[in-house]
Design an enzyme around this catalytic site. Structure first.
Site, PDB file in Angstrom:
ATOM      1  N   SER A  46       0.713  -1.247  -0.025  1.00 32.73           N
ATOM      2  CA  SER A  46      -0.069  -0.149  -0.144  1.00 32.73           C
ATOM      3  C   SER A  46       0.934   1.379   0.048  1.00 32.73           C
ATOM      4  O   SER A  46       0.549   2.405  -0.682  1.00 32.73           O
ATOM      5  CB  SER A  46      -1.077  -0.111   1.167  1.00 32.73           C
ATOM      6  OG  SER A  46      -0.318  -0.182   2.329  1.00 32.73           O
ATOM      7  N   GLU A  47       2.251   1.193   0.452  1.00 34.20           N
ATOM      8  CA  GLU A  47       3.058   2.213   0.584  1.00 34.20           C
ATOM      9  C   GLU A  47       4.573   1.893   0.436  1.00 34.20           C
ATOM     10  O   GLU A  47       4.789   0.952   1.306  1.00 34.20           O
ATOM     11  CB  GLU A  47       2.637   3.023   1.773  1.00 34.20           C
ATOM     12  CG  GLU A  47       2.217   4.507   1.547  1.00 34.20           C
ATOM     13  CD  GLU A  47       0.886   4.613   1.400  1.00 34.20           C
ATOM     14  OE1 GLU A  47       0.329   5.359   0.538  1.00 34.20           O
ATOM     15  OE2 GLU A  47       0.082   3.729   1.985  1.00 34.20           O
ATOM     16  N   THR A  48       5.143   2.587  -0.305  1.00 33.79           N
ATOM     17  CA  THR A  48       6.752   2.622  -0.439  1.00 33.79           C
ATOM     18  C   THR A  48       6.969   4.006  -0.101  1.00 33.79           C
ATOM     19  O   THR A  48       6.667   5.017  -0.686  1.00 33.79           O
ATOM     20  CB  THR A  48       7.419   2.158  -1.637  1.00 33.79           C
ATOM     21  OG1 THR A  48       6.977   0.907  -1.894  1.00 33.79           O
ATOM     22  CG2 THR A  48       8.706   2.251  -1.689  1.00 33.79           C
ATOM     23  N   THR A  64       2.094   5.019  -3.432  1.00 36.82           N
ATOM     24  CA  THR A  64       1.186   3.855  -3.523  1.00 36.82           C
ATOM     25  C   THR A  64       1.389   3.093  -4.933  1.00 36.82           C
ATOM     26  O   THR A  64       1.846   3.974  -5.772  1.00 36.82           O
ATOM     27  CB  THR A  64      -0.394   4.080  -3.433  1.00 36.82           C
ATOM     28  OG1 THR A  64      -0.699   4.625  -4.498  1.00 36.82           O
ATOM     29  CG2 THR A  64      -0.560   4.942  -2.083  1.00 36.82           C
ATOM     30  N   ILE A  69       0.963  10.057  -2.654  1.00 36.49           N
ATOM     31  CA  ILE A  69       0.132  10.702  -1.819  1.00 36.49           C
ATOM     32  C   ILE A  69       0.630  11.730  -0.735  1.00 36.49           C
ATOM     33  O   ILE A  69       1.761  11.649  -0.756  1.00 36.49           O
ATOM     34  CB  ILE A  69      -0.960   9.661  -1.002  1.00 36.49           C
ATOM     35  CG1 ILE A  69       0.069   8.842  -0.021  1.00 36.49           C
ATOM     36  CG2 ILE A  69      -1.736   8.822  -1.810  1.00 36.49           C
ATOM     37  CD1 ILE A  69      -0.892   7.797   0.912  1.00 36.49           C
TER      38      ILE A  69
END
Length: 260
Positions: A46-48, A64, A69
């Site tokens: 969902s995130e790096t 994402t 974001i």
């Protein structure tokens, strides 16, 4: 060929395979945005998070699989965990320069506390589209960057099987559902199909929307929040003066090198 160290930390948990995994790259200088985006797509978390040392703090950006974001809680916690264990083990606090302003994270051991902005939530009408997307009609709906739908019961949140194509049509970047809990103050789940993330296992920025709503509903500013995804996670939150102190644990899953 470029080689980077990359860490994966599970955030908002004390156990590997629970919480929300975040990939973290601490770099000497920024990569082009399209390269960071490709890394996020390849990771498919969902995130790096990408961090670069800047003065007494770090620049921090979150990607994402569907795009960059402006705020991510679990990847900020994961980044802080990585910095505390591999880059600045003596530091008691980390300061981040982000698209959401200056963020500070303090820690005692592996309990990290993030100072995050609380979103200004506006109540909106509950619609048939919401009921169709979630299979249950919310009792309240609130909107800022994300949508928050309040359900009548914890069981409705836990048992919800949303129609992701219909969730995509709702307002908000991420759609969060929540209800008062039995063991915890609130129980929530977060869905982000617009970002190519069906269900975010534990969403920190989602709780920057959920906590203002539930704090007002419950009449208290200190809430222990439970994310009822398959992985589960716990967030310790305090709301004050438009800010949320959001604390949680983290644990290392892997450290590796990536090449491109």
């Amino acid at each position: 060929m470029t080689t980077l160290k990359m860490y994966i930390a599970d955030a908002f948990t004390k156990e590997v395979f629970k919480g929300n995994p975040a990939a973290v790259c601490v770099m000497d200088q920024w990569l082009p945005a399209d390269v960071m985006q490709h890394i996020a797509i390849e990771n498919n978390f969902s995130e790096t998070a990408f961090a670069v040392k800047e003065g007494n703090g770090y620049g921090l950006r979150w990607f994402t699989p569907g795009g960059e974001i402006d705020l991510c809680g679990h990847a900020t916690l994961g980044t802080s965990y990585v910095l505390a264990h591999f880059y600045e083990p003596g530091a008691a606090a980390f300061h981040f320069h982000t698209k959401s302003g200056e963020l500070t994270v303090t820690h005692q051991g592996d309990l990290f506390s993030m100072d995050l902005p609380a979103y200004d939530m506006k109540r909106i009408p509950v619609t048939d589209a919401m009921a169709e997307a979630f299979g249950v009609r919310p009792v309240e709906a609130w909107l800022a960057r994300d949508l928050v739908c309040v359900f009548a019961s914890e069981d409705q949140v836990r048992n919800c099987q949303p129609d992701m194509e219909k969730v995509k049509q709702l307002d908000g970047l991420t759609c969060n559902i929540t209800a008062p809990g039995r063991e915890y103050d609130c129980v929530s789940r977060s869905f982000a199909p617009k970002l190519n993330v069906a269900e975010d296992p534990v969403c920190g920025s989602g709780h920057c929307h959920i906590i203002p709503v539930m704090a007002a509903k419950l009449g208290k500013n200190d809430l222990v929040a439970f994310q009822a995804s398959k992985r589960t996670g716990v967030l310790y939150c305090h709301l004050e003066n438009g800010r949320i102190s959001m604390a949680g644990y983290a644990v290392l899953y892997s450290k590796a090198e990536i090449s491109f």
